[in-house]
Design an enzyme around this catalytic site. Structure first.
Site, mmCIF file in Angstrom:
data_model
loop_
_atom_site.group_PDB
_atom_site.id
_atom_site.type_symbol
_atom_site.label_atom_id
_atom_site.label_comp_id
_atom_site.label_asym_id
_atom_site.label_seq_id
_atom_site.Cartn_x
_atom_site.Cartn_y
_atom_site.Cartn_z
ATOM 1 C CB CYS A 56 -0.875 0.008 1.249
ATOM 2 S SG CYS A 56 -1.895 1.465 1.411
ATOM 3 C CG LEU A 57 4.615 3.189 -1.950
ATOM 4 C CD1 LEU A 57 4.991 3.700 -0.555
ATOM 5 C CD2 LEU A 57 5.787 2.453 -2.551
#
Length: 183
Positions: A85-86
């Protein structure tokens, strides 16, 4: 060759010429593994991860998909799938970025500055917010257990049937299969 194809090829060559070990998947330039070392002066230091990168057809206009193959303990990495999750990769990606940026800037920043308020791993996020020292110890345990250099080089475990044989078993069973030729 179209512009996205040229760019994909250039970025991949630039990554391969850097200090990263890159392993191609199949013959295309859409999927590959990159060996990624944990940032120095972090609880991830000394860890080596195999990161799967998938480039969409619209790359560089659309961001690459990034996932850790060997286990990673981090609030913004799904412990089971390795999905990252970036925000920078998923939401603020720009064609100005390239693959080297992912491994030299984005992933190190993710590991150095986790965001526990937007977790994929709720347990890691809660531990980080509750007890930073215990969180960092858990990260180090995961590194020692799952992120040794030989773990990064291991072939990922695929869902396979129980019927598959090892190479030795396969070779030894050849004699039983060979018999007289049917007329």
């Amino acid at each position: 060759m179209s512009s996205p194809s040229k760019r994909r090829e250039m970025d991949l060559m630039k990554l391969m010429m850097s200090d990263y070990k890159v392993e191609m998947i199949n013959d295309g330039m859409h999927e590959f593994y990159v060996h990624f070392n944990g940032p120095i002066d972090s609880p991830y230091q000394g860890g080596v991860w195999r990161v799967k990168v998938q480039l969409p057809d619209a790359y560089p206009y659309k961001s690459p998909s990034i996932g850790f193959v060997n286990k990673m303990y981090h609030p913004n990495v799904d412990e089971m799938s390795g999905s990252v999750c970036l925000d920078v990769i998923n939401q603020t990606w720009s064609p100005m970025f390239d693959l080297v940026n992912v491994f030299e800037v984005f992933l190190p920043q993710l590991l150095l500055y986790p965001n526990p308020s937007d977790p994929l791993n709720g347990e890691a996020a809660a531990l980080m917010m509750r007890d930073r020292t215990a969180y960092e110890q858990r990260v180090k345990e995961f590194c020692e257990k799952y992120a040794k250099p030989e773990d990064a080089g291991a072939v990922p475990e695929e869902k396979s049937s129980d019927d598959e044989m090892s190479e030795d078993e396969y070779d030894s069973s050849d004699d039983a299969v060979v018999g007289p030729v049917d007329p």
